[in-house]
Design a protein around this motif. Structure first.
Motif, PDB file in Angstrom:
ATOM      1  N   LEU A  76       0.845  -1.200   0.000  1.00 54.95           N
ATOM      2  CA  LEU A  76       0.000   0.000   0.000  1.00 54.95           C
ATOM      3  C   LEU A  76       0.878   1.247   0.000  1.00 54.95           C
ATOM      4  O   LEU A  76       1.879   1.310   0.715  1.00 54.95           O
ATOM      5  N   HIS A  77       0.481   2.231  -0.782  1.00 56.30           N
ATOM      6  CA  HIS A  77       1.228   3.490  -0.838  1.00 56.30           C
ATOM      7  C   HIS A  77       0.374   4.572  -1.477  1.00 56.30           C
ATOM      8  O   HIS A  77      -0.649   4.282  -2.101  1.00 56.30           O
ATOM      9  N   VAL A  78       0.825   5.819  -1.331  1.00 51.28           N
ATOM     10  CA  VAL A  78       0.314   6.900  -2.171  1.00 51.28           C
ATOM     11  C   VAL A  78       1.463   7.259  -3.110  1.00 51.28           C
ATOM     12  O   VAL A  78       2.628   7.130  -2.740  1.00 51.28           O
ATOM     13  N   ASP A  79       1.126   7.699  -4.316  1.00 52.17           N
ATOM     14  CA  ASP A  79       2.179   7.959  -5.296  1.00 52.17           C
ATOM     15  C   ASP A  79       2.937   9.256  -5.000  1.00 52.17           C
ATOM     16  O   ASP A  79       2.351  10.270  -4.633  1.00 52.17           O
ATOM     17  N   SER A  80       4.247   9.170  -5.173  1.00 55.23           N
ATOM     18  CA  SER A  80       5.119  10.338  -5.100  1.00 55.23           C
ATOM     19  C   SER A  80       6.372   9.943  -5.864  1.00 55.23           C
ATOM     20  O   SER A  80       6.866   8.833  -5.684  1.00 55.23           O
TER      21      SER A  80
ATOM     22  N   MET B  33      -3.280  12.441 -10.998  1.00 52.31           N
ATOM     23  CA  MET B  33      -4.464  11.644 -11.326  1.00 52.31           C
ATOM     24  C   MET B  33      -4.075  10.634 -12.402  1.00 52.31           C
ATOM     25  O   MET B  33      -3.343  10.972 -13.330  1.00 52.31           O
ATOM     26  N   ARG B  34      -4.560   9.405 -12.243  1.00 51.30           N
ATOM     27  CA  ARG B  34      -4.206   8.390 -13.241  1.00 51.30           C
ATOM     28  C   ARG B  34      -5.429   7.670 -13.783  1.00 51.30           C
ATOM     29  O   ARG B  34      -6.382   7.406 -13.051  1.00 51.30           O
ATOM     30  N   VAL B  35      -5.357   7.410 -15.084  1.00 48.53           N
ATOM     31  CA  VAL B  35      -6.399   6.629 -15.759  1.00 48.53           C
ATOM     32  C   VAL B  35      -5.772   5.275 -16.092  1.00 48.53           C
ATOM     33  O   VAL B  35      -4.656   5.224 -16.623  1.00 48.53           O
TER      34      VAL B  35
ATOM     35  N   SER C  54      -4.768   5.344  -1.043  1.00 43.41           N
ATOM     36  CA  SER C  54      -3.805   4.297  -0.722  1.00 43.41           C
ATOM     37  C   SER C  54      -4.128   3.073  -1.577  1.00 43.41           C
ATOM     38  O   SER C  54      -5.239   2.557  -1.525  1.00 43.41           O
ATOM     39  N   HIS C  55      -3.147   2.638  -2.363  1.00 40.93           N
ATOM     40  CA  HIS C  55      -3.397   1.561  -3.314  1.00 40.93           C
ATOM     41  C   HIS C  55      -2.186   0.646  -3.435  1.00 40.93           C
ATOM     42  O   HIS C  55      -1.063   1.047  -3.127  1.00 40.93           O
ATOM     43  N   ALA C  56      -2.443  -0.586  -3.892  1.00 40.04           N
ATOM     44  CA  ALA C  56      -1.376  -1.551  -4.149  1.00 40.04           C
ATOM     45  C   ALA C  56      -1.914  -2.495  -5.215  1.00 40.04           C
ATOM     46  O   ALA C  56      -3.058  -2.928  -5.135  1.00 40.04           O
TER      47      ALA C  56
HETATM   48 FE    FE Z   1       1.153   3.669  -7.242  1.00 39.35          FE
END
Ligand code: FE
Ligand code: SIN
Length: 311
Positions: free
Chosen positions: A154-158, A170-172, A268-270
């Motif tokens: 799990l993470h947030v993007d950076s 933002m991602r599609v 938060s995604h993985a």
């Molecule tokens: Fe990511």
């Protein structure tokens, strides 16, 4: 296989622990789109939800489908990314003919996702800036990598070398899997909860470090205090195995043939299983948001008690 589909129909839940996944019956990349209320999709995204378009399939050409079969061979386990500013592919080991196919596919995806967001998120008209397009042909499950690069955590993007200076990410995504396999994600707790959990143990940036990183070429532009904290959040989340295991989370399956949109700097995604997705990144100045106070920038500024970027 775990599938939690509970969020599918309930998109109002302010008190939800894991993000809402809100479906829209969209079948065309160019719209126009009927939404339950004006700016519905913008609100879902800004509140940390996921907009899922289960019937929006990205159409592939035969040559592209053929390349997917090749792309799954063990020799080619890299993401391919297309940089619109530079106009070239990165990461591909394919021969010239295949590279041309990949370049055309990613370019078409960039155009399709730009058209989609232009119509679906009219509030952001003209403010979304396209970034990289990436093609991810490898199987996610069982891939080994260093913990920092391990997106099954799990993470947030950076992005370490590309500071956003407070802009949103933002991602599609579109799941192209030819065998009908889902992209399986874990989705975690809201950004406010992540910040509450980790910010207290993160040290502020060392004086002069932003200038040094820029001069050494580690970052493409100056790393703002905001980027410092976001990167530290990304790393702290991934490095904490107890958090990975015990924090509130759910598994969600994005079906083959589906497209979904998410603020990956907030949610938060993985990615834990699946093969073959296309992804397009967009950046958005926070001022263009409907509810700026929900941005990770403002959440962190409130918690830390000072301005973290000059926006
Ligand atoms: Fe990511
Ligand atoms: C990620 O953004 O962390 C991975 C998402 C994916 O490839 O499905």
């Amino acid at each position: 296989m775990i599938e939690n589909d509970n969020h599918g129909d309930s998109c109002q839940g302010e008190e939800a622990i894991v993000p809402d996944v809100c479906r829209l019956a969209v079948t065309e990349w160019n719209g126009p789109f009927a939404q339950p209320e004006p700016d519905y999709a913008v609100r879902v995204l800004e509140r940390g939800g996921v907009v899922l378009l289960p019937q929006l399939e990205f159409p592939l050409r035969d040559v592209e489908r053929a390349l997917m079969v090749k792309g799954s061979s063990p020799g080619s386990r890299k993401n391919v990314s297309f940089d619109p500013a530079k106009g070239h592919l990165r990461g591909s080991t394919a021969d010239d003919a295949d590279q041309a196919v990949l370049a055309a596919m990613t370019r078409r995806y960039a155009a399709a996702s730009k058209a989609l967001l232009g119509r679906l998120l009219p509030h952001y008209a003209g403010a979304l800036v396209p970034g990289r397009t990436s093609y991810r042909p490898f199987e996610v499950a069982g891939r080994s990598s260093s913990w920092r690069k391990d997106d099954t955590r799990l993470h947030v993007d950076s992005f370490p070398s590309s500071p956003t200076g407070g802009r949103r990410i933002m991602r599609v995504f579109s799941n192209l899997n030819p065998e009908g396999r889902s992209r399986r994600w874990r989705l975690g707790e809201p950004f406010e909860a992540i910040a509450a959990h980790f910010v207290g143990s993160i040290h502020g940036p060392v004086w002069g470090s932003a200038t040094a990183l820029r001069l050494l070429g580690v970052t493409k532009r100056r790393r703002s205090a905001y980027d410092h904290y976001m990167l530290a959040l990304h790393d702290s989340m991934k490095a904490d195995s107890k958090y990975q295991r015990y924090s509130k989370q759910d598994v969600f399956e994005f079906p083959a043939g589906a497209t979904w949109i998410v603020y990956t700097d907030q949610v938060s995604h993985a990615a834990i299983a699946g093969q073959f997705v296309l992804e397009q990144t967009f950046y958005l100045p926070v001022q263009a948001m409907l509810e700026v106070e929900r941005s990770p920038l403002r959440v962190l500024e409130r918690r830390i008690g000072r301005k973290l970027a000059s926006v």
